[in-house]
Design a protein around this motif. Structure first.
Motif, PDB file in Angstrom:
ATOM      1  N   ALA A   1       5.656  -8.025 -10.115  1.00 18.76           N
ATOM      2  CA  ALA A   1       7.038  -7.601  -9.859  1.00 18.76           C
ATOM      3  C   ALA A   1       7.235  -7.333  -8.368  1.00 18.76           C
ATOM      4  N   PHE A   2       6.235  -6.722  -7.757  1.00 21.96           N
ATOM      5  CA  PHE A   2       6.329  -6.431  -6.324  1.00 21.96           C
ATOM      6  C   PHE A   2       6.464  -7.729  -5.518  1.00 21.96           C
TER       7      PHE A   2
ATOM      8  N   MET B   1      -3.605   3.816 -14.655  1.00 22.42           N
ATOM      9  CA  MET B   1      -2.635   2.761 -14.934  1.00 22.42           C
ATOM     10  C   MET B   1      -3.379   1.616 -15.621  1.00 22.42           C
ATOM     11  N   SER B   2      -2.836   1.129 -16.704  1.00 20.57           N
ATOM     12  CA  SER B   2      -3.549   0.095 -17.451  1.00 20.57           C
ATOM     13  C   SER B   2      -3.646  -1.192 -16.631  1.00 20.57           C
ATOM     14  N   TRP B   3      -4.605  -1.997 -16.959  1.00 17.82           N
ATOM     15  CA  TRP B   3      -4.824  -3.271 -16.283  1.00 17.82           C
ATOM     16  C   TRP B   3      -3.548  -4.105 -16.313  1.00 17.82           C
ATOM     17  N   THR B   4      -2.989  -4.205 -17.517  1.00 16.76           N
ATOM     18  CA  THR B   4      -1.791  -5.016 -17.705  1.00 16.76           C
ATOM     19  C   THR B   4      -0.646  -4.517 -16.828  1.00 16.76           C
ATOM     20  N   ASN B   5      -0.494  -3.219 -16.823  1.00 20.29           N
ATOM     21  CA  ASN B   5       0.587  -2.619 -16.048  1.00 20.29           C
ATOM     22  C   ASN B   5       0.398  -2.893 -14.553  1.00 20.29           C
ATOM     23  N   GLN B   6      -0.840  -2.818 -14.099  1.00 16.05           N
ATOM     24  CA  GLN B   6      -1.106  -3.085 -12.679  1.00 16.05           C
ATOM     25  C   GLN B   6      -0.740  -4.516 -12.310  1.00 16.05           C
TER      26      GLN B   6
ATOM     27  N   LYS C   1       0.815  -1.215   0.000  1.00 22.55           N
ATOM     28  CA  LYS C   1       0.000   0.000   0.000  1.00 22.55           C
ATOM     29  C   LYS C   1       0.849   1.264   0.000  1.00 22.55           C
ATOM     30  N   GLU C   2       2.117   1.099   0.338  1.00 25.45           N
ATOM     31  CA  GLU C   2       2.987   2.268   0.324  1.00 25.45           C
ATOM     32  C   GLU C   2       3.649   2.503  -1.032  1.00 25.45           C
ATOM     33  N   GLN C   3       3.488   1.571  -1.945  1.00 27.65           N
ATOM     34  CA  GLN C   3       4.080   1.744  -3.266  1.00 27.65           C
ATOM     35  C   GLN C   3       3.468   2.979  -3.924  1.00 27.65           C
ATOM     36  N   GLU C   4       4.307   3.714  -4.642  1.00 31.25           N
ATOM     37  CA  GLU C   4       3.781   4.965  -5.203  1.00 31.25           C
ATOM     38  C   GLU C   4       2.721   4.703  -6.278  1.00 31.25           C
ATOM     39  N   TRP C   5       2.761   3.498  -6.864  1.00 31.29           N
ATOM     40  CA  TRP C   5       1.765   3.220  -7.921  1.00 31.29           C
ATOM     41  C   TRP C   5       0.467   2.654  -7.361  1.00 31.29           C
ATOM     42  N   TYR C   6       0.417   2.418  -6.039  1.00 28.29           N
ATOM     43  CA  TYR C   6      -0.799   1.848  -5.460  1.00 28.29           C
ATOM     44  C   TYR C   6      -1.913   2.892  -5.411  1.00 28.29           C
TER      45      TYR C   6
END
Lengths: 356, 742
Positions: free
Chosen positions: B276-277, B265-270, B11-16
């Protein structure tokens, strides 16, 4: 589900089958090179012939055209057509067969090509000469004993152990068989795998004649009676002569016996002429289909249809209730059988007699 | 909860972007062990002791039932040790009876490989020489006779068995001594394929009775709703079910992730970022994708985010060696991430992983648990992310996550009485031995069927029974999945890249298509359907292609019609014609152009449900009729799987303001595979529930003009045009009113 709906479903499958069958006609038959791919011209010609036969045969029965009888078996009836035609004697003779065995020292375990040559140079020309040889005498005695008794199974085992199926010595063994105990065999079927046999053709040499017998499966229910009648016909026969029969005819017949739950096997020695024909004709014929070989023997066919069309003709016969197409199949089979007889003569002379 | 720290870090990831909508933790359970009441062979017991292995309760129960001669159905979750549960008693029996043999059936060739390895290990460990061998289309001709005469365990697949049954005499030794038939992955045998296999097994049983053999049947499958029923329908004999799982289970955390809460953010990217996380956190991760394409794209994205680690795609179509290599890499930890299609759902042996991502609802609850079951190694805790897609069912489950975890598994539906299948299998049987009246009863064939076969000339009446009298071997005419057996090779410079079945090749390997293989793009230059090959070139392109499919459905015959006031609904036999008429070239979701194609259409007959919209409703909708029909059709197709207990791929639909066979505005929802297996019948029986769920789906969706969660379909061949969401909602509500009035 209603009967009519089942019929629709069944017809759909039948149409698919017809389509698959047609597709198969123009493709080379992978399994048995004996069936060539069909050409359009040959197909048209066969259809033309069918038309004529349908016209000529309308309202007639096979017994109007052929002599024969309906034979009863425990499993039902089968139609047996029989014709005797005078024919020159088969050239087969025991002396030639014996000569092949006797001069082939390699039949002994432990003797290869080199030893054979060495022995022959040392004066051991036939097996008999080896009777005095301390090392080989006991094996020779067994073989000579088999030769004297005309013990075909033993000789055949011996030959097949050391020689390829196409070797003339394998054919020479036929000399040990009384010609009246030989049967030429050729079957016609609805397919190459698990389909029914519709015609069994036999030629048996007699003293003065050849007896040509056809067991005709007039409807599929007569297949089993035909098989049983075949077993009866072959009861005293010691050797079969076939064309590709090792791979096809005999196997197929066994498969049909099994299908009907009968454990019957044709135990006769099978002299399949295909390997011998390959050996002899290889150099001057493009392939060794019986039809090609026939041409080399100057056989002319009067009524002929390509083998691949036999199922179609039989289905037409059943559907039209007209023996015309069936007559074409019988004649096709008769011609195959007669060609087989001629081929045997040729191969015997060329491979067995000349080979000595 | 074991993963609290991990989740808070996530939850702390900047992309979350607050995509986590729910988290559930299913408690773990320690193992429960027991001993079979009937003892295993001493050599097998020594093997267990030597390895320090104890049997779980379900393994012990299965073993004792098998040893006492019962038909057994083991229906326990993935990785619960089913294989050992039947291998131990079978090996035990083979030790006692030196002639006894066993036949193992797997729905996919790839699975026989794994099983062979396991059996060989077990065989060596107990000092038995049973020569387990694979025998199928790939078995070299020169080793076949030896295998037939020596092997005591044969591994094969139903397609191969179908071909070999007519040659049963070559297997005389094996068949005479056959004691066990193992049917693994039995849940895979459903629908058309399952119905064929059920009848194939009856053919096998009939032949076996000629050889005096009466083997036990052992089935194993993922958890399904109806193992008793399914087992009995499949083998034609009662089965005893073992379903209480004694294997230990680690605590399992389910995290529901709604990617549409972050539209930047695209579905695929998420999904790739999530993967990756997890890998970055040291968890070996398996992600399931709903299509081959998606698997490729996700693997490439995730790999790009993780230099230095290995992320691979794994899917059907890869060559066996390639798959073996990937499986080994996963087992040995060399590969940290893998994106797979359902090919990995079945029992491919890769052991357990730490984390699993479900990249979309896989189409059935059975699959959800199969996929989630890949997470966890014994008692260790594991985590499963459920990432929804835009589809209606995905969205439904994101709104009601508890339902995904509590809904019962589907029934496996087969219908060995399915007429076209029964008729064809009966012909195959007739070519194996004549069919007696007793045989007809055994196959469940009524007299009318026999009469129709006789009339068509496909069989002939003889004193010993019905004899096959066709001119083509029936096994050549009958395909077990009713799809063409044709496969297309995808070739690059004469080398095979992969293989595809004919239907898939039409949709994916058309000339101009972009194909992905391990992240590389290939352009299809030519599709030679006759020659069975698609010629491709390796080329880097930044666009992708999507087929445009035109579907036409004609009504052949209405089997049953019901009226609800002015609403007419029918169950019918339909002919479906699908034509890939072109393709779209797209980049990042934007269509760059449309190209025309000329490929042969795909035609098949099946069953469907038609609805004729009453005139007054059509009048009420006025000009929005076509859009309303289209939207309602998509909603009905979307909800059909829930009611017919089927997969989302099992249905198709069409709607039109004027259908030529109904002469009215209508909607047709049909089964997506030839001949129908009863799914349409099920929908026809549940009309009201089905229509109500569809109406609710559209009404309650918060979108304005329709979205992929309600009326827009990602599979639509008409680019979702015309479309009218309010109209669809109104139409469905009206249909429900009529259905209520009865």
């Amino acid at each position: 589900m209603a009967g009519l709906e089942w019929e629709e479903l069944a017809n759909k499958v039948r149409e698919e089958m017809a389509r698959r069958y047609q597709e198969g006609l123009y493709r080379p038959q992978g399994l048995f090179s004996v069936w060539p791919p069909l050409t359009t011209a040959a197909y048209d010609e066969a259809r033309h012939l069918k038309k004529i036969l349908l016209r000529e045969c309308a309202g007639r029965s096979l017994l109007d055209l052929y002599s024969g009888r309906v034979q009863a078996t425990p499993y039902g009836q089968v139609l047996v057509l029989q014709e005797r035609r005078p024919s020159p004697k088969l050239p087969l003779d025991r002396e030639t067969g014996e000569a092949w065995i006797l001069r082939t020292l390699r039949l002994l375990r432990g003797i290869g090509e080199i030893t054979e040559t060495r022995l022959k140079l040392s004066g051991y020309v036939t097996l008999r000469d080896l009777l005095s040889h301390p090392r080989w005498a006991w094996q020779v005695e067994r073989i000579l004993h088999a030769v004297e008794r005309g013990d075909l199974p033993t000789l055949s085992n011996l030959v097949s152990r050391w020689f390829p199926v196409s070797h003339p010595i394998a054919l020479a063994l036929l000399g040990f068989v009384d010609p009246e105990k030989i049967a030429f065999l050729d079957i016609e079927t609805l397919g190459l795998y698990t389909e029914a046999i519709i015609l069994i053709g036999l030629v048996k040499p007699e003293k003065e004649n050849f007896c040509v017998t056809h067991l005709v499966v007039r409807e599929i229910a007569e297949e089993l009676p035909a098989l049983v009648a075949l077993a009866e016909e072959l009861r005293d026969v010691q050797a079969l002569v076939t064309y590709n029969g090792r791979a096809f005819d005999v196997n197929f017949i066994h498969g049909r016996f099994r299908y009907y739950g009968l454990q019957h096997e044709l135990r006769q020695l099978n002299f399949d002429l295909l390997p011998f024909a390959r050996r002899y004709f290889r150099e001057f014929l493009p392939d060794c289909r019986l039809e090609t070989v026939e041409k080399a023997l100057s056989v002319e066919r009067t009524i002929n249809i390509p083998s691949a069309l036999v199922p179609e003709f039989y289905m037409d016969y059943l559907r039209e209730k007209n023996i015309g197409p069936l007559v074409a199949i019988i004649e096709h089979n008769r011609q195959d059988l007669l060609s087989l007889v001629l081929l045997l003569k040729k191969l015997w002379e060329e491979l067995v007699v000349h080979g000595l | 909860m074991a993963f609290e720290e991990l989740l808070s870090e996530l939850k702390e990831q900047e992309w979350y972007g607050s995509q986590i909508v729910a988290t559930f933790t299913l408690p773990g359970k320690p193992a429960s062990y027991s001993e079979p009441k009937t003892p295993l062979h001493p050599a097998v017991q020594r093997f267990l002791e030597g390895r320090g292995l104890k049997l779980y309760t379900h393994q012990a129960r299965a073993a004792e039932l098998i040893l006492s001669g019962e038909n057994v159905f083991i229906a326990t979750p993935t990785a619960s040790g089913k294989t050992l549960a039947f291998n131990l008693p079978i090996i035990s029996k083979l030790l006692e009876e030196p002639e006894a043999t066993a036949l193992y059936l797997y729905p996919l060739k790839a699975l026989t490989q794994d099983q062979l390895v396991k059996l060989r290990e077990l065989e060596a460990a107990v000092g038995l020489n049973v020569r387990p061998e694979i025998y199928d289309g790939d078995t070299p001709a020169q080793v076949r006779p030896k295998i037939r005469s020596e092997a005591r365990i044969l591994l094969t697949n139903p397609y191969a068995l179908h071909q070999y049954l007519p040659w049963h005499h070559k297997w005389a030794r094996f068949l005479r001594n056959l004691k066990f038939v193992v049917i693994d992955e039995a849940h895979h045998y459903r629908g058309v394929f399952g119905s064929h296999v059920a009848l194939l097994l009856r053919r096998l049983r009939r032949i076996l009775s000629r050889y005096g053999a009466k083997p036990q049947f052992i089935l194993a499958s993922a958890t399904i709703a109806n193992p008793e029923e399914h087992g009995e329908r499949l083998i034609g004999e009662p089965v005893l079910v073992v379903k209480e799982n004694g294997a230990p289970r680690g605590e399992k955390t389910f995290v529901f992730w709604n990617p549409f809460l972050d539209l930047e953010m695209s579905w695929t990217n998420q999904v790739a970022s999530l993967m990756a996380f997890l890998i970055g956190a040291g968890l070996q991760t398996l992600c399931f994708a709903t299509s081959r394409r998606l698997a490729e794209v996700l693997a490439a994205y995730a790999q790009a985010k993780l230099p230095g680690r290995r992320v691979m795609a794994y899917r059907a179509g890869y060559l066996p060696e390639e798959r073996r290599e990937i499986e080994r890499g996963i087992r040995e930890g060399e590969i940290q991430g893998v994106v797979a299609t359902t090919a990995l759902e079945l029992g491919v042996d890769i052991g357990g992983l730490d984390a699993v991502i479900l990249g979309g609802y896989p189409g059935s609850i059975i699959s959800v648990w199969q996929q989630a079951g890949r997470a966890g190694r014994g008692p260790k805790p594991s985590i499963v992310f459920v990432v929804g897609q835009g589809d209606p069912l995905d969205q439904y489950f994101l709104r009601h996550p508890e339902e995904l975890l509590t809904r019962p598994q589907e029934h496996a539906i087969i219908n060995p009485k399915n007429e076209p299948i029964l008729l064809r299998q009966l012909l195959c049987a007739a070519a194996e031995f004549p069919l007696t009246p007793g045989d007809l009863a055994f196959f469940g064939a009524e007299d009318k069927l026999a009469a129709a076969l006789l009339k068509s000339g496909l069989v002939a009446q003889t004193p010993v029974g019905l004899v096959y009298s066709g001119t083509v071997a029936p096994v050549e005419l009958v395909s077990l999945n009713n799809l063409s057996e044709k496969t297309i090779r995808i070739e690059v410079e004469g080398k095979i890249l992969e293989t595809m079945d004919y239907e898939r090749a039409l949709r994916e390997a058309y000339p101009g298509a972009v194909l992905l293989h391990q992240g590389e793009t290939y352009l299809v230059r030519e599709l030679d359907l006759e020659g069975g090959v698609a010629h491709c070139v390796r080329e880097d392109v930044d666009y992708y292609t999507e087929p445009l499919v035109r579907e036409d459905v004609r009504i052949l015959k209405t089997l049953e019609e019901r009226r609800f006031g002015d609403l007419r609904v029918g169950l019918a036999e339909v002919r479906v014609v699908e034509e890939v008429w072109g393709y779209r070239v797209r980049r990042a979701g934007v269509t760059l152009g449309v190209e025309r194609l000329f490929l042969p259409p795909l035609e098949f007959e099946t069953e469907g449900v038609w609805m004729v919209v009453p005139e007054e409703v059509a009048g009420e909708l006025g000009p929005s009729l076509a859009g309303a029909l289209h939207g309602a059709e998509h909603a009905l197709v979307a909800m059909a799987p829930l009611h017919a207990m089927a997969d989302r791929w099992d249905f198709g639909g069409v709607s039109t303001a004027f259908h030529p066979d109904l002469a009215a505005p209508s909607i047709i929802v049909h089964e997506a595979f030839p001949n129908g297996v009863g799914l349409a019948r099920k929908l026809f029986a549940l009309l009201r529930e089905w229509a109500e769920a569809s109406a609710k789906l559209v009404e309650t969706c918060p979108c304005q003009d329709g979205c992929p969660s309600c009326v827009l379909s990602p599979r639509c061949g008409n680019e979702n045009e015309p479309m009218d969401k309010p109209g669809a909602a109104l139409l469905l509500t009206r249909l429900c009113d009529f259905l209520h009035k009865g």
